[in-house]
Structure formats: C-alpha cells, structure tokens
Write an enzyme that holds these catalytic residues in place. Sequence first.
Site, PDB file in Angstrom:
ATOM      1  N   LYS A  13      21.328  -2.196  89.646  1.00  0.00           N
ATOM      2  CA  LYS A  13      20.024  -2.640  90.109  1.00  0.00           C
ATOM      3  C   LYS A  13      19.337  -3.610  89.141  1.00  0.00           C
ATOM      4  O   LYS A  13      18.768  -4.601  89.558  1.00  0.00           O
ATOM      5  CB  LYS A  13      19.119  -1.416  90.284  1.00  0.00           C
ATOM      6  CG  LYS A  13      18.490  -1.333  91.613  1.00  0.00           C
ATOM      7  CD  LYS A  13      17.835   0.016  91.859  1.00  0.00           C
ATOM      8  CE  LYS A  13      17.479   0.780  90.621  1.00  0.00           C
ATOM      9  NZ  LYS A  13      16.208   1.497  90.722  1.00  0.00           N
ATOM     10  N   ARG A  89      10.287   6.073  96.514  1.00  0.00           N
ATOM     11  CA  ARG A  89      11.249   7.045  96.032  1.00  0.00           C
ATOM     12  C   ARG A  89      11.461   8.176  97.049  1.00  0.00           C
ATOM     13  O   ARG A  89      12.448   8.887  96.987  1.00  0.00           O
ATOM     14  CB  ARG A  89      10.750   7.613  94.707  1.00  0.00           C
ATOM     15  CG  ARG A  89      11.838   7.960  93.730  1.00  0.00           C
ATOM     16  CD  ARG A  89      11.266   8.447  92.426  1.00  0.00           C
ATOM     17  NE  ARG A  89      11.063   7.364  91.460  1.00  0.00           N
ATOM     18  CZ  ARG A  89      12.043   6.782  90.790  1.00  0.00           C
ATOM     19  NH1 ARG A  89      13.280   7.122  90.987  1.00  0.00           N
ATOM     20  NH2 ARG A  89      11.797   5.837  89.916  1.00  0.00           N
ATOM     21  N   ARG A 128      30.112   4.664  79.331  1.00  0.00           N
ATOM     22  CA  ARG A 128      29.387   3.633  78.589  1.00  0.00           C
ATOM     23  C   ARG A 128      29.325   3.963  77.100  1.00  0.00           C
ATOM     24  O   ARG A 128      29.011   5.080  76.701  1.00  0.00           O
ATOM     25  CB  ARG A 128      27.978   3.509  79.157  1.00  0.00           C
ATOM     26  CG  ARG A 128      27.206   2.306  78.682  1.00  0.00           C
ATOM     27  CD  ARG A 128      25.810   2.324  79.227  1.00  0.00           C
ATOM     28  NE  ARG A 128      25.755   2.102  80.665  1.00  0.00           N
ATOM     29  CZ  ARG A 128      24.757   2.514  81.448  1.00  0.00           C
ATOM     30  NH1 ARG A 128      23.750   3.174  80.946  1.00  0.00           N
ATOM     31  NH2 ARG A 128      24.785   2.266  82.739  1.00  0.00           N
ATOM     32  N   ARG A 161      24.865   7.818  74.887  1.00  0.00           N
ATOM     33  CA  ARG A 161      23.643   8.584  75.102  1.00  0.00           C
ATOM     34  C   ARG A 161      23.966  10.050  75.311  1.00  0.00           C
ATOM     35  O   ARG A 161      24.701  10.409  76.219  1.00  0.00           O
ATOM     36  CB  ARG A 161      22.889   8.041  76.330  1.00  0.00           C
ATOM     37  CG  ARG A 161      21.862   6.987  75.962  1.00  0.00           C
ATOM     38  CD  ARG A 161      21.207   6.441  77.202  1.00  0.00           C
ATOM     39  NE  ARG A 161      20.708   7.514  78.075  1.00  0.00           N
ATOM     40  CZ  ARG A 161      20.042   7.290  79.192  1.00  0.00           C
ATOM     41  NH1 ARG A 161      19.799   6.066  79.571  1.00  0.00           N
ATOM     42  NH2 ARG A 161      19.621   8.292  79.950  1.00  0.00           N
ATOM     43  N   ARG A 172      21.115  14.305  88.509  1.00  0.00           N
ATOM     44  CA  ARG A 172      20.353  13.069  88.752  1.00  0.00           C
ATOM     45  C   ARG A 172      20.818  12.371  90.030  1.00  0.00           C
ATOM     46  O   ARG A 172      20.004  11.917  90.831  1.00  0.00           O
ATOM     47  CB  ARG A 172      20.517  12.101  87.586  1.00  0.00           C
ATOM     48  CG  ARG A 172      19.489  12.274  86.479  1.00  0.00           C
ATOM     49  CD  ARG A 172      19.944  11.604  85.201  1.00  0.00           C
ATOM     50  NE  ARG A 172      19.841  10.143  85.238  1.00  0.00           N
ATOM     51  CZ  ARG A 172      20.571   9.321  84.481  1.00  0.00           C
ATOM     52  NH1 ARG A 172      21.468   9.796  83.651  1.00  0.00           N
ATOM     53  NH2 ARG A 172      20.401   8.015  84.552  1.00  0.00           N
TER      54      ARG A 172
END
Length: 215
Positions: A13, A89, A128, A161, A172
């Site tokens: 995004k 949302r 990542r 992270r 999530r």
Amino acid sequence: MNLFIMGAPGSGKGTFSSRLKDQYQIDHISTGDIFRKNIKENTALGQEAKTYMDKGLLVPDELVNKMVLDTLRNLPADSKGYLLDGYPRTLEQAKAFDEMTKGTPQEVETVLYLDVPNEVLNKRILGRRTCPNCGEIYNIYFKPTKVENVCDHCQTELTYRADDNEESLAVRLGEYDRATRPVIEHYQDQNKVVLVDANRDFEAIWTDISANLNS
Ligand SMILES: [Zn+2]
C-alpha cells in the site's frame, strides 16, 4: 480523483500510494497523519481523540469520521482529489462516510484493493530483515543476502522487528480481513472496487492500476 486504497499489512500500500500521489497529483492522506496533525495543532477533535489514545483505546468511529471529513473539506481549493489510506476501516465507517459525502465533491469514486494471499503476506513480513547501519532492506525469501543475515553492502548484522512473529501476524491479518471484507463488499455493490492482483512485480501491478484509473 477520489480514492480509497486498501490492502492488508505487507500488500504494498505504501509503495503504490506514493506512486499514485506523484502520478495524479492527488493528496495522500493517512488516518495516522490526520490524528497526529489534529493532536499537534491541539484542535477540539484532536483533544478528544487523545483522551482515547492515552488510555490505549481505539478512537470511536464517529470521531474518526469527523476528523477525516474535516481534513477532506479543508484540502486546498486546487486539489485534484484525495487518496485515503487506512480508512474506512469498518463497514460502519464506510456507511457513515458515504452518507456524509453523497453528492458532494468529497464522495469516493474508486476503491483500490491490493489483493495478496496470506501466505505471501506472511513471507513478505516475517522474512523482512533490515540493515541497522545503511538501511538496506532484505527478505530471506524474496531478496536474500549473499551471506546469511549479513548486509551485502556494509557487512553489518541484520535486524528484524521483534513484534513480527507468526502468531501476532496471524491475529493482525485476521482482524484486517474481518473488518475490511464487509467494506470491500459494500463498495462492490456500488461498482466502485478495483481489485488488483498485487502478488506480482511492481510494474505489472502499476500497469493494471493506471489502466483502471485512466479508463
Ligand atoms: Zn548495510
């Protein structure tokens, strides 16, 4: 051109938002920015939002709606439109937004949805790795380093992270899906959704998006 951009964490995004902003000269607005600006400028809406955020609570829909609308109405007179990121949302927010903007210059025209399978999102996010020294970003699945976990450019050990683990990500993604699926369906009923297969390389996705928006 008034757009919503939607997509799960890891869908790309951010990347496509910057490209859309540059290409069409529209105002890119994220709900995070709206909150920060209202709080920084100590507006009445910002003060109210802060009382929830300080308690670690979600800002209620009605207040979010007000802040978003207030921001859109105060765009510069020569604005070519908006790209809203992170809103709506929930279905309730979408319905309220439609009601408040129907027939006005703020009405949304297109809802871009970046569709990426969950297993790919998992790899993009959990794979990542970042170089804390030079900032280079790697991915153990899609862009591995030559030597495991060591930056190709500066030989620094890579970091990731800590809150990106499999369980928290599943939560999530599940939450995102539950909240946004009804929003997508709501706008599909209005023929406003452009569903983009975002599990391809950047140029292929971009070609698709721009063809849709130019038609
Ligand atoms: Zn490095």
